[in-house]
Design a protein around this motif. Structure first.
Motif, PDB file in Angstrom:
ATOM      1  N   TRP A 132       0.830  -1.202   0.000  1.00 54.28           N
ATOM      2  CA  TRP A 132       0.000   0.000   0.000  1.00 54.28           C
ATOM      3  C   TRP A 132       0.865   1.252   0.000  1.00 54.28           C
ATOM      4  N   LEU A 133       1.926   1.244   0.806  1.00 55.59           N
ATOM      5  CA  LEU A 133       2.812   2.401   0.891  1.00 55.59           C
ATOM      6  C   LEU A 133       3.510   2.655  -0.438  1.00 55.59           C
TER       7      LEU A 133
ATOM      8  N   ARG B 180       2.435   1.825  -3.445  1.00 55.87           N
ATOM      9  CA  ARG B 180       1.437   2.333  -4.382  1.00 55.87           C
ATOM     10  C   ARG B 180       1.126   3.813  -4.112  1.00 55.87           C
ATOM     11  N   ARG B 181       1.011   4.176  -2.844  1.00 57.77           N
ATOM     12  CA  ARG B 181       0.703   5.562  -2.477  1.00 57.77           C
ATOM     13  C   ARG B 181       1.856   6.510  -2.838  1.00 57.77           C
TER      14      ARG B 181
ATOM     15  N   GLU C 170       1.834   7.076  -6.554  1.00 53.74           N
ATOM     16  CA  GLU C 170       0.774   8.012  -6.941  1.00 53.74           C
ATOM     17  C   GLU C 170       1.166   9.446  -6.606  1.00 53.74           C
ATOM     18  N   GLN C 171       1.757   9.645  -5.440  1.00 51.92           N
ATOM     19  CA  GLN C 171       2.170  10.993  -5.066  1.00 51.92           C
ATOM     20  C   GLN C 171       3.298  11.495  -5.961  1.00 51.92           C
TER      21      GLN C 171
END
Length: 76
Positions: free
Chosen positions: A50-51, A53-54, A57-58
């Protein structure tokens, strides 16, 4: 299948896979120890995914929002 059910299914499959891999990869590890280690490792692996992927995205968002224009976009 809803998103919540899909996430639970992925988490359980990851937990089971990790427990089996830990049980048979390390010498002499019993099922109890493998299940406990997988109980710690599975949420950690999910959080790391999750980290990643985040952060991607950022980074893509920051790449689109530049304060200064790119050199080839500047007027001369």
């Amino acid at each position: 299948m809803t998103k919540w059910q899909k996430n639970v299914a992925i988490a359980l499959a990851l937990y089971a896979l990790m427990a089996v891999v830990i049980r048979y990869s390390s010498g002499g590890t019993g099922w109890g120890t493998a299940l406990l280690v997988a109980l710690v490792a599975a949420p950690l692996a999910l959080w790391m995914g999750w980290l990643r992927r985040r952060l991607n995205e950022q980074a893509a968002e920051w790449g689109r929002r530049r304060v200064r224009p790119w050199p080839e976009e500047r007027r001369r």
